[in-house]
Design a protein around this motif. Structure first.
Motif, mmCIF file in Angstrom:
data_model
loop_
_atom_site.group_PDB
_atom_site.id
_atom_site.type_symbol
_atom_site.label_atom_id
_atom_site.label_comp_id
_atom_site.label_asym_id
_atom_site.label_seq_id
_atom_site.Cartn_x
_atom_site.Cartn_y
_atom_site.Cartn_z
ATOM 1 N N ILE A 228 0.836 -1.201 0.000
ATOM 2 C CA ILE A 228 0.000 0.000 0.000
ATOM 3 C C ILE A 228 0.869 1.249 0.000
ATOM 4 O O ILE A 228 0.619 2.200 -0.762
ATOM 5 N N GLN A 229 1.885 1.271 0.846
ATOM 6 C CA GLN A 229 2.772 2.439 0.901
ATOM 7 C C GLN A 229 3.442 2.682 -0.451
ATOM 8 O O GLN A 229 3.690 3.822 -0.834
ATOM 9 N N GLU A 230 3.719 1.614 -1.156
ATOM 10 C CA GLU A 230 4.367 1.731 -2.470
ATOM 11 C C GLU A 230 3.344 1.867 -3.601
ATOM 12 O O GLU A 230 3.708 1.888 -4.776
ATOM 13 N N LYS A 231 2.053 1.928 -3.234
ATOM 14 C CA LYS A 231 0.945 2.101 -4.179
ATOM 15 C C LYS A 231 0.919 1.000 -5.237
ATOM 16 O O LYS A 231 0.664 1.240 -6.418
ATOM 17 N N ARG A 232 1.110 -0.247 -4.781
ATOM 18 C CA ARG A 232 1.115 -1.381 -5.696
ATOM 19 C C ARG A 232 -0.184 -2.174 -5.664
ATOM 20 O O ARG A 232 -0.373 -3.068 -6.492
ATOM 21 N N TYR A 233 -1.068 -1.879 -4.704
ATOM 22 C CA TYR A 233 -2.342 -2.594 -4.653
ATOM 23 C C TYR A 233 -3.332 -1.907 -5.594
ATOM 24 O O TYR A 233 -3.490 -0.679 -5.559
ATOM 25 N N TYR A 234 -4.006 -2.687 -6.405
ATOM 26 C CA TYR A 234 -4.824 -2.136 -7.483
ATOM 27 C C TYR A 234 -5.998 -1.304 -6.964
ATOM 28 O O TYR A 234 -6.352 -0.288 -7.565
ATOM 29 N N PHE A 235 -6.601 -1.723 -5.846
ATOM 30 C CA PHE A 235 -7.806 -1.059 -5.353
ATOM 31 C C PHE A 235 -7.513 -0.249 -4.082
ATOM 32 O O PHE A 235 -8.048 -0.550 -3.016
ATOM 33 N N GLN A 236 -6.671 0.740 -4.175
ATOM 34 C CA GLN A 236 -6.456 1.628 -3.037
ATOM 35 C C GLN A 236 -6.847 3.041 -3.428
ATOM 36 O O GLN A 236 -6.753 3.421 -4.599
ATOM 37 N N ARG A 237 -7.287 3.814 -2.431
ATOM 38 C CA ARG A 237 -7.830 5.142 -2.752
ATOM 39 C C ARG A 237 -7.731 6.060 -1.530
ATOM 40 O O ARG A 237 -7.722 5.603 -0.377
ATOM 41 N N PRO A 238 -7.677 7.352 -1.768
ATOM 42 C CA PRO A 238 -7.670 8.310 -0.659
ATOM 43 C C PRO A 238 -9.051 8.440 -0.036
ATOM 44 O O PRO A 238 -10.071 8.175 -0.687
ATOM 45 N N LEU A 239 -9.087 8.836 1.215
ATOM 46 C CA LEU A 239 -10.332 9.127 1.929
ATOM 47 C C LEU A 239 -10.427 10.628 2.142
ATOM 48 O O LEU A 239 -9.483 11.260 2.609
#
Length: 277
Positions: A228-239
């Motif tokens: 997640i920190q490296e932004k490698r997960y496909y379904f991550q998003r800001p809140l």
């Protein structure tokens, strides 16, 4: 315990001065985190009261447009229509990105696979695949458990995959309802906030699927903090938190608490992430 706190806070709002009573509404993804933050904020700012409710990102934004809340929690950005309405009504807002979340796709603990690739997921959620046979080899029907169209998570998944959900998808009221449905359905698949599921995943009869962007690539879990920190997960998003300028002075102490050391610790301890923008 959290629901007791919510009721107490609402009562406190009734007897607090208007400039110390903060109303927050919106994303179900954020609601448990918002309650944790409010509880701890109140411990050091007991002259404030913070009333929090969920209902979905769309409801929070609509409530903000109608002047009913001070903060709209949202797991998606404003859409074009909402942005136009704010401008038409002369409502200036500030946008705060206070955390990042990953959307988890969940199945029964008895589901035979631990991961799924994005192209297959797209075919499942659109209804192109009516059974699990192309993926698991078993001809069991696919049951989709999702959210209503006013949900930020519904919007996020739809836009990320560039799809319209199957008409057969069941629209649930929130994360808890999806979790309960999946526990009972070996053919079900649903999506919830990873931050939500981390509050009690060990006690739930669900499996969090790892996601592969393309076949042959590594499968990544939404619980993988490094990914997640490296932004490698496909379904991550800001809140997001949307705040009208007229409420900014009132809510600034709460926002400062969120961004401070105690707030940041609560955010990360709750299974969410803080990523430099």
């Amino acid at each position: 315990m959290k629901y007791v706190f919510l009721l107490c806070v609402v009562c406190l709002c009734a007897c607090s001065s208007n400039n110390k009573a903060i109303k927050v509404k919106g994303s179900d993804t954020e609601v448990n985190l918002a309650v944790d933050l409010a509880e701890n904020f109140y411990k050091v700012n007991d002259d404030f009261s913070v009333a929090i409710s969920g209902g979905g990102s769309g409801l929070g934004i609509a409530s903000l447009l109608n002047g009913q809340v001070d903060i709209a929690n949202s797991s998606r950005p404003l859409n074009a229509e909402e942005d136009s309405l704010f401008k038409t009504r002369g409502i200036q807002i500030k946008t705060v990105i206070f955390a990042e979340d990953a959307t988890a796709f969940i199945v029964s603990k008895r589901f035979p696979l631990d991961s799924i690739d994005v192209p297959s997921l797209r075919k499942i959620l659109t209804g192109e695949y009516k059974t699990w046979k192309p993926i698991t080899g078993k001809s069991t029907p696919v049951n989709i458990y999702g959210r209503q169209s006013n949900s930020g998570t519904h919007s996020f998944v739809s836009k990320k995959l560039k799809i319209q959900f199957s008409r057969d998808a069941k629209e649930m009221n929130g994360n808890a309802q999806i979790m309960e449905a999946i526990k009972m359905d070996d053919s079900g698949i649903g999506y919830v906030g990873a931050g939500y599921i981390l509050h009690g995943v060990e006690d739930q009869s669900v499996k969090v699927l790892k996601i592969t962007e393309k076949q042959g690539q590594p499968a990544i879990s939404p619980m993988d903090k490094k990914a997640i920190q490296e932004k490698r997960y496909y379904f991550q998003r800001p809140l997001y938190q949307f705040i009208p300028l007229k409420s900014w002075n009132k809510v600034s102490a709460f926002i400062d608490f969120e961004k401070g050391p105690k707030g940041r610790k609560i955010i990360t301890d709750s299974g969410y992430y803080i990523i430099a923008q």
